[in-house]
Motif scaffolding. Sequence first.
Motif, PDB file in Angstrom:
ATOM      1  N   MET A 218      60.874  73.799  74.314  1.00 49.85           N
ATOM      2  CA  MET A 218      61.527  74.081  73.039  1.00 49.85           C
ATOM      3  C   MET A 218      60.565  73.921  71.864  1.00 49.85           C
ATOM      4  SD  MET A 218      65.194  72.245  73.819  1.00 49.85           S
ATOM      5  CE  MET A 218      65.901  72.581  72.216  1.00 49.85           C
ATOM      6  N   SER A 219      59.768  72.858  71.875  1.00 44.05           N
ATOM      7  CA  SER A 219      58.850  72.653  70.754  1.00 44.05           C
ATOM      8  C   SER A 219      57.730  73.691  70.769  1.00 44.05           C
ATOM      9  CB  SER A 219      58.294  71.233  70.757  1.00 44.05           C
ATOM     10  OG  SER A 219      57.505  71.002  71.899  1.00 44.05           O
ATOM     11  N   ARG A 220      57.248  74.064  71.955  1.00 44.12           N
ATOM     12  CA  ARG A 220      56.208  75.093  72.022  1.00 44.12           C
ATOM     13  C   ARG A 220      56.728  76.442  71.545  1.00 44.12           C
ATOM     14  NH1 ARG A 220      52.898  74.094  77.699  1.00 44.12           N
ATOM     15  NH2 ARG A 220      52.109  72.038  77.137  1.00 44.12           N
ATOM     16  N   VAL A 221      57.947  76.771  71.939  1.00 40.03           N
ATOM     17  CA  VAL A 221      58.538  78.037  71.499  1.00 40.03           C
ATOM     18  C   VAL A 221      58.669  78.036  69.987  1.00 40.03           C
ATOM     19  CG1 VAL A 221      60.672  79.415  71.484  1.00 40.03           C
ATOM     20  CG2 VAL A 221      59.714  78.629  73.646  1.00 40.03           C
ATOM     21  N   SER A 222      59.147  76.944  69.433  1.00 40.06           N
ATOM     22  CA  SER A 222      59.308  76.846  67.988  1.00 40.06           C
ATOM     23  C   SER A 222      57.968  77.008  67.265  1.00 40.06           C
ATOM     24  CB  SER A 222      59.943  75.508  67.627  1.00 40.06           C
ATOM     25  OG  SER A 222      60.015  75.355  66.233  1.00 40.06           O
TER      26      SER A 222
ATOM     27  N   ARG B 182      56.638  80.641  67.688  1.00 40.00           N
ATOM     28  CA  ARG B 182      57.335  81.595  66.812  1.00 40.00           C
ATOM     29  C   ARG B 182      56.877  81.443  65.366  1.00 40.00           C
ATOM     30  NH1 ARG B 182      63.313  80.687  69.431  1.00 40.00           N
ATOM     31  NH2 ARG B 182      63.060  82.101  71.213  1.00 40.00           N
ATOM     32  N   GLN B 183      56.692  80.197  64.958  1.00 38.63           N
ATOM     33  CA  GLN B 183      56.219  79.951  63.593  1.00 38.63           C
ATOM     34  C   GLN B 183      54.810  80.520  63.408  1.00 38.63           C
ATOM     35  OE1 GLN B 183      55.926  75.802  62.533  1.00 38.63           O
ATOM     36  NE2 GLN B 183      56.143  76.250  60.358  1.00 38.63           N
ATOM     37  N   SER B 184      53.942  80.306  64.375  1.00 39.88           N
ATOM     38  CA  SER B 184      52.582  80.851  64.301  1.00 39.88           C
ATOM     39  C   SER B 184      52.607  82.374  64.275  1.00 39.88           C
ATOM     40  CB  SER B 184      51.741  80.379  65.487  1.00 39.88           C
ATOM     41  OG  SER B 184      51.556  78.994  65.455  1.00 39.88           O
ATOM     42  N   LEU B 185      53.438  82.961  65.106  1.00 41.54           N
ATOM     43  CA  LEU B 185      53.548  84.416  65.159  1.00 41.54           C
ATOM     44  C   LEU B 185      54.071  84.954  63.830  1.00 41.54           C
ATOM     45  CD1 LEU B 185      53.066  86.714  67.189  1.00 41.54           C
ATOM     46  CD2 LEU B 185      55.457  86.500  67.870  1.00 41.54           C
ATOM     47  N   PHE B 186      55.057  84.271  63.267  1.00 41.09           N
ATOM     48  CA  PHE B 186      55.604  84.677  61.965  1.00 41.09           C
ATOM     49  C   PHE B 186      54.518  84.637  60.891  1.00 41.09           C
ATOM     50  CE2 PHE B 186      57.512  83.532  57.864  1.00 41.09           C
ATOM     51  CZ  PHE B 186      58.322  84.652  57.663  1.00 41.09           C
TER      52      PHE B 186
END
Length: 172
Positions: A143-147, A150-154
């Motif tokens: 969950m933390s890696r996905v978060s 996604r933030q990095s990708l954004f």
Amino acid sequence: MTSLPFEQRLYPVRERLMRYAFALTRDRDEARDLFQETMVRAMSAGDVPAADPAFRAWLFKIIRNLWIDRSRSHARRVRLYDQFANGEAGEAGEATTERNYAVREAFAFLSVEHQEVLALVDIAGFSYEETGELLSIPRGTVMSRVSRARQSLFQLLSGDAVVPLSRPRRSL
């Protein structure tokens, strides 16, 4: 049953284990990592064979199984990345757009760990639990890696970081 400490039992076989790890990986650093992971697995095992021949065979089996697991994991990551990079993750026949290209390029700049979790969760559709099982990490870590991914990708896709591609003009 032998009463020798693990380290003393390991000493006569450690060089052979290292050579075997190198033969499997063909890379010194990878071989060292594989050897260390084998030692961690062996030292944390509850049921260690008592007889020396069984002990040696057990260690070699651990190193081999870990190498197989690593190879499969690597192959899965490569396959997922290739599918994503080639546009196979979307629906068949979908035209590649500039936006898709920008997302693919930004995805390539993410760390391997972030690529891995996003590919499994957002592209392949696995749940957090399933992804954790596949990667052998806790659900909370997924969950933390996905978060963070996604933030990095954004961040990579927002603001001045995105430069529109110019379309080539057709000559008549």
